[in-house]
Design an enzyme around this catalytic site. Structure first.
Site, mmCIF file in Angstrom:
data_model
loop_
_atom_site.group_PDB
_atom_site.id
_atom_site.type_symbol
_atom_site.label_atom_id
_atom_site.label_comp_id
_atom_site.label_asym_id
_atom_site.label_seq_id
_atom_site.Cartn_x
_atom_site.Cartn_y
_atom_site.Cartn_z
ATOM 1 N N ASP A 360 0.795 -1.228 0.061
ATOM 2 C CA ASP A 360 -0.179 -0.014 0.106
ATOM 3 C C ASP A 360 0.715 1.289 -0.010
ATOM 4 O OD1 ASP A 360 0.965 -0.690 2.667
ATOM 5 O OD2 ASP A 360 -0.653 0.679 3.509
ATOM 6 N N ASP A 365 5.135 2.772 9.213
ATOM 7 C CA ASP A 365 4.958 1.360 9.935
ATOM 8 C C ASP A 365 3.793 0.462 9.571
ATOM 9 O OD1 ASP A 365 2.907 2.711 11.046
ATOM 10 O OD2 ASP A 365 3.604 2.463 13.078
ATOM 11 N N GLU A 366 3.737 0.290 8.171
ATOM 12 C CA GLU A 366 2.915 -0.652 7.397
ATOM 13 C C GLU A 366 3.262 -1.337 6.369
ATOM 14 O OE1 GLU A 366 -1.694 0.096 6.225
ATOM 15 O OE2 GLU A 366 -0.677 1.756 6.971
ATOM 16 N N ASP A 373 -5.866 -2.521 -2.434
ATOM 17 C CA ASP A 373 -5.240 -1.416 -3.287
ATOM 18 C C ASP A 373 -4.992 -1.923 -4.481
ATOM 19 O OD1 ASP A 373 -3.664 0.837 -1.360
ATOM 20 O OD2 ASP A 373 -4.894 -0.868 -0.346
ATOM 21 N N TRP A 434 -11.497 -5.430 -1.056
ATOM 22 C CA TRP A 434 -10.289 -6.161 -0.576
ATOM 23 C C TRP A 434 -10.296 -7.605 -0.832
ATOM 24 C CZ3 TRP A 434 -11.892 -1.452 0.483
ATOM 25 C CH2 TRP A 434 -10.836 -0.578 0.593
ATOM 26 N N GLU A 647 -2.180 9.044 -0.933
ATOM 27 C CA GLU A 647 -3.130 8.112 -0.315
ATOM 28 C C GLU A 647 -4.724 8.785 -0.177
ATOM 29 O OE1 GLU A 647 -3.823 5.149 3.655
ATOM 30 O OE2 GLU A 647 -2.251 6.874 3.737
ATOM 31 N N HIS A 668 1.072 6.258 -2.800
ATOM 32 C CA HIS A 668 -0.157 5.076 -2.683
ATOM 33 C C HIS A 668 -0.609 5.062 -4.068
ATOM 34 C CE1 HIS A 668 -1.056 4.088 1.470
ATOM 35 N NE2 HIS A 668 -1.997 3.491 1.268
#
Length: 770
Positions: A360, A365-366, A373, A434, A647, A668
């Site tokens: 993404d 922190d991901e 996406d 998703w 994003e 993003h």
């Protein structure tokens, strides 16, 4: 299938650094010269391999990220040249440096990590063939030794620490090894032990490797109002900094990274807990630093501790852009400069986020493989780059995760959220868009490349997803009984509540389920031998369509919640009849006009709204949306200097401050999915059959554009379309490869069909010529 004899091995002791695993060996004598040598490597963590004193390849972060619970890739390298200088009977050294990577490092925003392993481990098998056919194997086992290294800390999110005073190249060559110690970092050696990987399958790595993609010099170096030294590289990229520095021994260079500036200082708040900071300690001589066990998303860097002048820093620092090395296949350009920049931003954002898995975002922190996406972006991705092996391999993990979660395709793949659940999302279950990625992405690959193998590979996954949906339908045949992201990041949603969209979540989910059921039924018919499944999913699609029309389609032709996204999805996914679609298109155009042609859709509606308007006769409304520059719009970030897709529509506010929401990324790709429409409608190139065996040439000018062009390297060859408005005519040139036929649809002309070659067509201009 390769059968390996090597074991995963790890250091017996904590060495306080990234461990080096080393084996000195002698080439077998009496068999002539080495004619070939292959090294297979892997890790629980990430590995950098060295043989004959040199790095084996420029590959980075091997073996990449998979669902490590069930499969681990093994990368293969031809290393014949690395043994060319070693005579038969002579000594050589094979060494592995092991970073934490995804398997042993922290992941997601919960602060946890090491969910796949509690110790990083390396794996190597070197197979050497000699002139007489004799083979020698050198493999990781308990005869290896472990050494400490100069890499004293490494995490993908937080950065890498390197102390040049601890560097010692003796581990690369035969003979005695020295392990330096300095200031709290004690040089250590250790034995090793094997690590049980259980039932994990080792699979040959077939995906494009992560590699350096470009080197970018600073465009500006300056001192901020606070006194910080800042560097601007001109574009938002993913990678790290290479630094050449000289200064007193023990001097620490601290490099912090961020995508934007705020109040003339480094804007680090969007990183959340990710430190994105590298520390380099100087040896006292000339040092060259380049981290390889981390990566950062950044345009700007702050340098602390630099021992020289700003001019010296400008020439000493280079940004190294990295990503999975995909082959570029599609291009686009037009007479509209902002639109061209936007398209460049889409490409750059994809390159940064296609790093081992389709993520993404690359900075905070991901950095997870969010399924929503890629569900939105896959058609654009598969036009711009060859994504067959990259996404095909990722889909294998989709099915693995699904099989261990009662048929649920998780929010992210590989699924680390099961170890650190996101409480805001409730109990994980199948969710529209998703989880629909498990259907939409393989279908996109089939449409892009014409190969049914991906459908065969994923059919059980696709069917399981639809059955999970069916089990959660309401008595009214609506998918409104479980958590849904809905039209995530609707621009009218509050910054702190990105799921609070105008579009009713049940409407969105039910239409998406109808699309998925229709696709899986078509896939079943296409593959053959799945007649029962084809009937099963046709029946499910009919139920969903009937449920939608009975409960969500109102008597006046409007759709419940009366939002742009619900009309968009209903039109594009085919849940309406012809008259219903016409009325929905008219209402969608009204809503677009009422919004001042500013974007009013989120993740669900944005990829499809221009298609919905075009399909229902509102082409100019689609262009007005596309070319809008006021916030929210696709081009607003371009006017704000963006070099990747954001994003949020307003990740940066017009006054230059960062959106106050906790979740804000400046890289993003999802909202860049409109590039697919740009290729097909603005550029005028679309597939008529899967894989572009037959193509449609049908540019639809508008928005004041005077020319546009798009090209695509298909599996059948190079296709190109260029149009321009000149002298009251629309002039179209099409390049078609041999063996491919093109259908040409232009205003005022009868449809034509042409074969391979370069063709020119002239039609009356349907739009005013400037």
């Amino acid at each position: 299938m390769t059968t390996w004899t090597a074991s995963f091995i790890a250091s017996d002791d904590d060495l306080g650094s990234a461990p080096i695993l080393r084996r000195e060996f002698a080439l077998d004598d009496g068999h002539g010269a080495v004619t070939s040598a292959t090294l297979d490597v892997s890790a629980l963590g990430v590995v950098e391999a060295w043989l004959g004193g040199e790095r084996v390849s420029d590959h980075l972060l091997e073996p990449g990220w998979t669902s490590y619970e069930w499969r681990i890739r093994v990368a293969s390298h031809d290393v014949t040249a690395h043994l060319a200088g070693t005579a038969p009977g002579g000594a050589a050294v094979l060494a592995l440096v092991i970073g934490n990577g995804w398997a042993a490092g922290r992941l997601a925003w919960g602060g946890g990590g090491g969910w796949y392993t509690d110790e990083r481990a390396g794996f190597a098998e070197l197979r050497i063939t000699f002139a007489d056919g004799h083979q020698q194997t050198v493999a990781t086992d308990t005869a290896w030794q472990a050494l400490s290294s100069a890499i004293t800390a490494d995490q993908l999110y937080d950065g890498e620490d390197v102390d040049a005073r601890l560097r010692d190249g003796s581990f690369l060559t035969p003979g005695e090894v020295t392990v330096p110690s300095v200031d709290g970092h004690e040089g250590r050696t250790s034995g090793v032990h094997t690590v049980d990987t259980g039932e994990r399958e080792l699979v040959a790595d077939t995906v494009p490797p992560v590699r350096p993609l470009a080197e970018i010099a600073p465009v500006e170096v300056w001192t901020s109002p606070s006194g910080a030294t800042l560097i601007d590289f001109g574009v938002n990229l993913v990678g790290w900094l290479r630094v050449v520095a000289s200064g007193p021994a023990g001097t620490v260079l601290t490099l912090r990274h961020a995508e934007v500036l705020e109040h003339e200082e480094l804007g680090t708040r969007p990183l959340r807990s990710a430190k994105a900071t590298d520390h380099f300690t100087l040896s006292g001589g000339e040092d060259r630093f380049e981290p390889r066990f981390t990566f950062h998303g950044f345009r700007y860097a702050e340098v602390e501790g630099w021992p020289g002048t700003l001019d010296e820093l400008r020439t000493a620092v280079t940004a190294v852009q990295v990503g999975s090395d995909l082959t570029r296949t599609g291009t686009f350009a037009s007479s509209h400069d902002l639109l061209n920049t936007f398209h460049d931003n889409v490409v750059r954002g994809m390159q940064g986020n296609f790093l081992s898995v389709p993520t993404d975002c690359p900075q905070r922190d991901e950095r997870l493989g969010w399924t929503g996406d890629i569900a939105a972006f896959a058609p654009t991705a598969s036009y711009l780059f060859d994504t067959r092996t990259f996404l095909g391999d990722w889909l294998r993990d989709v099915w693995l995760e699904q099989q261990h979660a009662e048929g649920v395709i998780p929010f992210v793949v590989p699924d680390v959220l099961k170890y650190s659940p996101a409480e805001d999302f409730g109990k994980p279950d199948a969710t529209a868009i998703w989880s629909d990625a498990g259907v939409w992405v393989p279908w996109t690959l089939y449409r892009a490349y014409g190969d049914t193998a991906v459908l065969e590979q994923q059919f059980d996954s696709m069917a399981a997803h639809l059955r999970r949906i069916r089990d959660h339908l309401s008595p009214e045949d609506l998918w409104d009984t479980v958590f849904q992201f809905g039209d995530w990041l609707d621009p009218d949603a509050p910054p702190e509540a990105p799921a609070d969209a105008k579009a009713d979540k049940g409407v969105v989910a039910t239409i998406c389920a109808f699309r998925s059921a229709t696709i899986v039924a078509e896939a079943a018919e296409l593959l053959g031998g799945h007649e029962a499944e084809a009937a099963e999913f046709r029946e499910l699609a009919a139920r969903l369509q009937a449920g939608f029309r009975s409960h969500y389609l109102l008597d006046d032709g409007r759709i419940l919640s009366d939002a742009t996204t619900v009309y968009t999805l209903a039109i594009v996914f085919g849940v309406l009849d012809e008259e219903q679609e016409r009325r929905a298109g008219d209402r969608l155009a009204e809503l677009a006009e009422q919004s001042g042609y500013r974007i009013s859709t989120g993740f669900a509606g944005t990829p499809f709204i221009t298609d919905a308007l075009t399909r229902t006769g509102h082409l100019e409304d689609a262009y007005r949306l596309l070319l809008q520059t006021e916030c929210p719009s696709w081009l607003y970030p371009v006017t704000m200097g963006a070099t990747t897709v954001w994003e949020r529509w307003d990740s940066m506010l017009p006054d230059g401050t960062i959106n106050p929401g906790e979740m804000t990324s400046f890289n993003h790709y999802a909202l860049g999915a409109v590039a697919d429409w740009m290729h097909r409608v603005v550029g005028g190139l679309a597939p008529l059959t899967p894989g572009y065996g037959s193509v449609l040439v049908a540019p639809q000018p508008g928005g004041g554009l005077t020319w546009a062009e798009t090209t695509l390297d298909t599996v059948h060859g190079h296709v190109a379309v260029r149009w321009e408005l000149a002298g009251g005519e629309l002039v179209v040139r099409a390049e078609v490869p041999d063996g491919v036929d093109a259908v040409v649809r232009l205003p005022g002309l009868d449809e034509q069909r042409v074969g391979g070659g370069t063709h020119e067509f002239r039609a009356p201009a349907a739009v005013p010529v400037p």
